[in-house]
Design an enzyme around this catalytic site. Structure first.
Site, PDB file in Angstrom:
ATOM      1  N   ARG A  69       0.841  -1.192   0.000  1.00  0.00           N
ATOM      2  CA  ARG A  69       0.000   0.000   0.000  1.00  0.00           C
ATOM      3  C   ARG A  69       0.879   1.246   0.000  1.00  0.00           C
ATOM      4  O   ARG A  69       1.994   1.232   0.512  1.00  0.00           O
ATOM      5  CB  ARG A  69      -0.915   0.016   1.228  1.00  0.00           C
ATOM      6  CG  ARG A  69      -2.072  -0.963   1.133  1.00  0.00           C
ATOM      7  CD  ARG A  69      -2.995  -0.871   2.335  1.00  0.00           C
ATOM      8  NE  ARG A  69      -2.364  -1.342   3.539  1.00  0.00           N
ATOM      9  CZ  ARG A  69      -1.802  -0.589   4.471  1.00  0.00           C
ATOM     10  NH1 ARG A  69      -1.832   0.736   4.356  1.00  0.00           N
ATOM     11  NH2 ARG A  69      -1.233  -1.096   5.525  1.00  0.00           N
ATOM     12  N   TYR A 197      -1.392  -3.460  -6.827  1.00  0.00           N
ATOM     13  CA  TYR A 197      -1.271  -4.134  -5.524  1.00  0.00           C
ATOM     14  C   TYR A 197      -2.631  -4.191  -4.804  1.00  0.00           C
ATOM     15  O   TYR A 197      -3.377  -3.201  -4.796  1.00  0.00           O
ATOM     16  CB  TYR A 197      -0.236  -3.411  -4.635  1.00  0.00           C
ATOM     17  CG  TYR A 197      -0.255  -3.990  -3.245  1.00  0.00           C
ATOM     18  CD1 TYR A 197       0.292  -5.250  -2.995  1.00  0.00           C
ATOM     19  CD2 TYR A 197      -0.892  -3.334  -2.192  1.00  0.00           C
ATOM     20  CE1 TYR A 197       0.220  -5.819  -1.733  1.00  0.00           C
ATOM     21  CE2 TYR A 197      -0.964  -3.892  -0.927  1.00  0.00           C
ATOM     22  CZ  TYR A 197      -0.409  -5.143  -0.713  1.00  0.00           C
ATOM     23  OH  TYR A 197      -0.494  -5.710   0.532  1.00  0.00           O
ATOM     24  N   LYS A 206      -9.786  -2.189   1.306  1.00  0.00           N
ATOM     25  CA  LYS A 206      -9.431  -1.060   2.172  1.00  0.00           C
ATOM     26  C   LYS A 206     -10.190   0.209   1.779  1.00  0.00           C
ATOM     27  O   LYS A 206     -10.647   0.968   2.633  1.00  0.00           O
ATOM     28  CB  LYS A 206      -7.921  -0.794   2.104  1.00  0.00           C
ATOM     29  CG  LYS A 206      -7.071  -1.988   2.482  1.00  0.00           C
ATOM     30  CD  LYS A 206      -7.344  -2.424   3.883  1.00  0.00           C
ATOM     31  CE  LYS A 206      -6.385  -3.521   4.303  1.00  0.00           C
ATOM     32  NZ  LYS A 206      -6.616  -3.945   5.677  1.00  0.00           N
ATOM     33  N   HIS A 226     -10.916  -2.189  11.225  1.00  0.00           N
ATOM     34  CA  HIS A 226      -9.826  -3.048  10.756  1.00  0.00           C
ATOM     35  C   HIS A 226      -9.660  -4.195  11.767  1.00  0.00           C
ATOM     36  O   HIS A 226      -8.688  -4.227  12.518  1.00  0.00           O
ATOM     37  CB  HIS A 226      -8.545  -2.192  10.666  1.00  0.00           C
ATOM     38  CG  HIS A 226      -7.417  -2.852   9.940  1.00  0.00           C
ATOM     39  ND1 HIS A 226      -6.101  -2.470  10.130  1.00  0.00           N
ATOM     40  CD2 HIS A 226      -7.384  -3.844   9.017  1.00  0.00           C
ATOM     41  CE1 HIS A 226      -5.327  -3.202   9.358  1.00  0.00           C
ATOM     42  NE2 HIS A 226      -6.064  -4.036   8.678  1.00  0.00           N
ATOM     43  N   SER A 248      -1.588  -3.732  10.146  1.00  0.00           N
ATOM     44  CA  SER A 248      -1.296  -4.674   9.072  1.00  0.00           C
ATOM     45  C   SER A 248      -0.057  -5.507   9.406  1.00  0.00           C
ATOM     46  O   SER A 248       0.925  -4.976   9.938  1.00  0.00           O
ATOM     47  CB  SER A 248      -1.028  -3.894   7.784  1.00  0.00           C
ATOM     48  OG  SER A 248      -2.066  -2.979   7.570  1.00  0.00           O
ATOM     49  N   CYS A 250       0.445  -7.830  11.595  1.00  0.00           N
ATOM     50  CA  CYS A 250       0.717  -8.057  13.028  1.00  0.00           C
ATOM     51  C   CYS A 250       0.002  -9.313  13.522  1.00  0.00           C
ATOM     52  O   CYS A 250      -0.239  -9.466  14.718  1.00  0.00           O
ATOM     53  CB  CYS A 250       0.282  -6.855  13.863  1.00  0.00           C
ATOM     54  SG  CYS A 250       1.384  -5.459  13.715  1.00  0.00           S
ATOM     55  N   ASP A 275      -9.761  -9.565   8.718  1.00  0.00           N
ATOM     56  CA  ASP A 275      -9.225  -8.224   8.439  1.00  0.00           C
ATOM     57  C   ASP A 275     -10.206  -7.078   8.690  1.00  0.00           C
ATOM     58  O   ASP A 275      -9.776  -6.012   9.113  1.00  0.00           O
ATOM     59  CB  ASP A 275      -8.755  -8.164   6.978  1.00  0.00           C
ATOM     60  CG  ASP A 275      -7.841  -6.977   6.691  1.00  0.00           C
ATOM     61  OD1 ASP A 275      -6.976  -6.677   7.537  1.00  0.00           O
ATOM     62  OD2 ASP A 275      -7.992  -6.339   5.636  1.00  0.00           O
ATOM     63  N   ARG A 366       1.831 -12.282  -0.711  1.00  0.00           N
ATOM     64  CA  ARG A 366       0.471 -12.553  -0.241  1.00  0.00           C
ATOM     65  C   ARG A 366      -0.120 -13.796  -0.891  1.00  0.00           C
ATOM     66  O   ARG A 366       0.304 -14.224  -1.959  1.00  0.00           O
ATOM     67  CB  ARG A 366      -0.435 -11.360  -0.603  1.00  0.00           C
ATOM     68  CG  ARG A 366       0.003 -10.024  -0.011  1.00  0.00           C
ATOM     69  CD  ARG A 366      -0.506  -9.893   1.387  1.00  0.00           C
ATOM     70  NE  ARG A 366      -0.124  -8.636   2.014  1.00  0.00           N
ATOM     71  CZ  ARG A 366      -0.874  -8.029   2.942  1.00  0.00           C
ATOM     72  NH1 ARG A 366      -2.033  -8.535   3.324  1.00  0.00           N
ATOM     73  NH2 ARG A 366      -0.457  -6.919   3.514  1.00  0.00           N
TER      74      ARG A 366
HETATM   75  C1  OXD Z   1      -3.310  -4.570   5.151  1.00  0.00           C
HETATM   76  C2  OXD Z   1      -3.977  -5.734   4.532  1.00  0.00           C
HETATM   77  O1  OXD Z   1      -2.376  -4.018   4.561  1.00  0.00           O
HETATM   78  O2  OXD Z   1      -4.891  -6.301   5.154  1.00  0.00           O
HETATM   79  O3  OXD Z   1      -3.737  -4.207   6.254  1.00  0.00           O
HETATM   80  O4  OXD Z   1      -3.641  -6.115   3.385  1.00  0.00           O
HETATM   81 MN    MN Z   2      -5.445  -5.242   6.944  1.00  0.00          MN
END
Ligand code: OXD
Ligand code: MN
Length: 587
Positions: A69, A197, A206, A226, A248, A250, A275, A366
């Protein structure tokens, strides 16, 4: 093709701006998916992985400049800049439209324009919301097919008279200098150009389900967060649902699919989302959560049978991998996956792997995979009203300061605690990794309006219900003097969730401190875990000196929101400062 005149007019307008060769209305069918995959295998966008061991799995290697991002290029464009707040980059809406429309001009020449109607949330849920993404990327279409509910039923929802978010996306020239992710919440519109991306290009995620939805949620009295959503089943079969917000990369996906350690026999975690959570107050006064997504777009590195077995059992089929490495048997590979490192690997850029050039898989590589493939997928994941939430959990990646777990004293203190979350940055966004920054509610990159108004919105729930969830804060990432993690994390995080569940049931004790209610070390079940009692005590210790500095830092950050900062948050800062200073004097 649509019966909705507004949608038809918008598609026409976009086509005259972007000049595609063809327009394809996405129906979400198997046949369409097969054709898109075929086309991407032919033009090199995808590579087929080993059909025997990874059936129907594909690898995509993105442009090396386009792997995360881009927060510095993400804008919230509101009429009044104050509405976007200091937490967002702001641009005047008219200026933003002119700037990106210039880049969209003719950008789809020689390309197909895909129109993807999608629904965020379960079919039949009063909380689900529709969108339409127009994109020139077939990779986006196949990812959206996994992450959202796309095609005919979503279009029916729109044609039934429901509002929809308009998202225009083009990979453009994949030039970071010509890359923007613009949000127009007042118009329910998104324009994203220059990146393929996930977080910048799968606009349902998002951009819609967090930035635009958080704005809508504020005006309509709900919350778009989130957060993962999970159910914790105890040995009697009783299920407690919690939602948890972490920045993100974590460990939200790992927590959402947690496998209980053998010593915690009879406990089980059920996955609803990893998420995003949309939370509404029910008629019963409880907060109910749905997962607007249908898939997982998870971070691959570090995922293994020992860290997340459910995830490994989810992603071995019908998955799209982005920027992972590949073995000579055409299997996906990343740092931290099970087994010895193969001697021959193709790295995420398609080169023979050379450690001198960095990791084989990109740190933000990912997988995209359907949630329904997850062995721990809850039978409640698609119920229209969602699940009732007993606890909201916030946390960050902090090698120091924050204890393993504490409970907020009440809703106002909980909102303050969540607003004060800080975390070390990760590879999910471009920029430096490992720097501590404030990330309130893990929403720093995703809140579509002024954080001060967002906190006021959170606080307003107190007036609306007496049955709100308890609020907790956790930190799995404390390190000792040697730089090693003190808490084992992963499945053992269930031991902390147990305490949280027991607090919700009124069964566990807690000790009051200026920052909140803490367990005694002996209240965390350490059965079967090789952890010294001193370590759990250290993980739960509050050092008044360190917290004195921490609260000063929190004060400085929150004060930067000026007069808009709610008085209830200011009162929490003042109370905690006073109580910490009293405890320093008492020590
Ligand atoms: C983030 C995702 O970047 O969930 O938070 O991809
Ligand atoms: Mn996320």
């Amino acid at each position: 093709m649509t019966k909705n005149p507004e949608l038809a007019a918008w598609v026409d307008a976009v086509a005259s701006l972007t000049k595609p060769d063809n327009i394809h209305w996405v129906d979400g069918s198997e046949t369409e998916y097969g054709d898109l995959i075929k086309g991407m295998l032919a033009d090199g966008t995808l590579e087929k992985l080993n059909e025997e061991t990874y059936p129907n799995c594909f690898l995509h290697r993105s442009d090396p400049n386009d792997v995360a991002r881009v927060e510095h290029l993400t804008f919230v464009c509101t009429t009044d800049s104050e509405d976007a707040g200091p937490n967002n980059n702001w641009m005047d809406p008219a200026e933003a439209h002119t700037k990106v429309d210039e880049l969209f001009k003719g950008c789809m020449r020689g390309r197909t324009m895909y129109v993807i109607p999608y629904l965020m949330g379960p079919y039949g849920s009063p909380f689900s919301r529709a969108g339409v993404e127009i994109t020139d990327s077939a990779y986006v279409v196949v990812n959206m097919r996994i992450m959202a509910r796309i095609g005919r039923r979503a279009l029916d929802h729109i044609e039934g008279g429901n509002s929809f978010v308009r998202g225009l996306h083009s990979v453009g020239e994949l030039d970071p200098e010509k890359r923007f992710v613009m949000h127009f919440p007042e118009e329910l519109m998104i324009k994203s150009i220059g990146s393929g991306y996930g977080g910048n290009a799968l606009l349902g995620k998002k951009c819609h389900a967090l930035r635009i939805a958080s704005w809508q949620a504020r005006t309509e009295g709900w919350l778009a967060e989130h957060m993962l959503i999970l159910g914790i089943e105890d040995p009697t079969g009783n299920k407690t649902y919690v939602a948890a917000a972490f920045p993100s990369a974590c460990g939200k996906t790992n927590l959402a699919m947690l496998v209980a350690p053998p010593a915690l026999d009879g406990w089980k975690v059920w996955t609803i989302g990893d998420d995003i959570a949309w939370l509404h107050l029910g008629e019963d006064g409880r907060l109910w959560a749905i997962n607007p997504e249908a898939g997982f777009f998870g971070v691959a590195p570090g995922t293994s049978l020992s860290t997340n077995a459910n995830c490994m059992h989810t992603l071995g089929r019908n998955a799209i991998y982005t920027n992972v490495a590949m073995t000579s048997d055409k299997e996906p590979w990343w740092e931290g996956i099970d087994g010895p490192k193969p001697s021959e690997l193709i790295d995420w850029q398609g080169r023979p792997h050379d450690v001198e050039k960095g990791p084989a898989a990109h740190p933000n590589s990912r997988f995209t995979v359907a949630a329904s493939q997850c062995p721990s997928y809850s039978d409640q994941a698609n119920v229209p009203q969602g699940v009732p939430i007993s606890a909201l959990i916030f946390g960050g990646r902090r090698s120091a300061v924050a204890p393993l777990v504490f409970e907020a004293l009440d809703w106002e203190h909980g909102v303050f605690t969540a607003a004060a979350v800080a975390s070390e940055t990760t590879a999910a966004a471009t920029g430096k990794v490992g720097q501590v920054r404030r990330d309130p509610m893990a929403m720093k990159p995703f809140c579509g309006y002024n954080f001060a108004d967002y906190w006021a919105h959170w606080l307003s729930f107190k007036e609306r219900s007496e049955k709100l969830p308890k609020i907790f804060n956790v930190n799995w990432f404390r390190k000792d003097a040697n730089g090693s993690f003190m808490w084992p994390g992963f499945g053992d995080n269930l031991r902390v969730l147990q305490w949280i569940v027991e607090r919700c049931q009124g069964k566990a004790d807690a000790i009051k401190s200026p920052i909140g209610l803490l367990p005694d070390g002996k209240d965390i079940d350490l059965n079967g875990l090789d952890l010294e009692p001193e370590t759990i005590d250290a993980l739960l210790a509050i050092d008044p000196e360190i917290w004195h500095t921490e609260v000063e830092d929190i004060d400085e950050y929150l004060s930067s929101f000026g007069d808009r900062l709610p008085g209830a948050i200011r009162a929490q800062i003042d109370r905690i400062k006073r109580e910490i200073s009293e405890s320093q004097h008492a020590a």
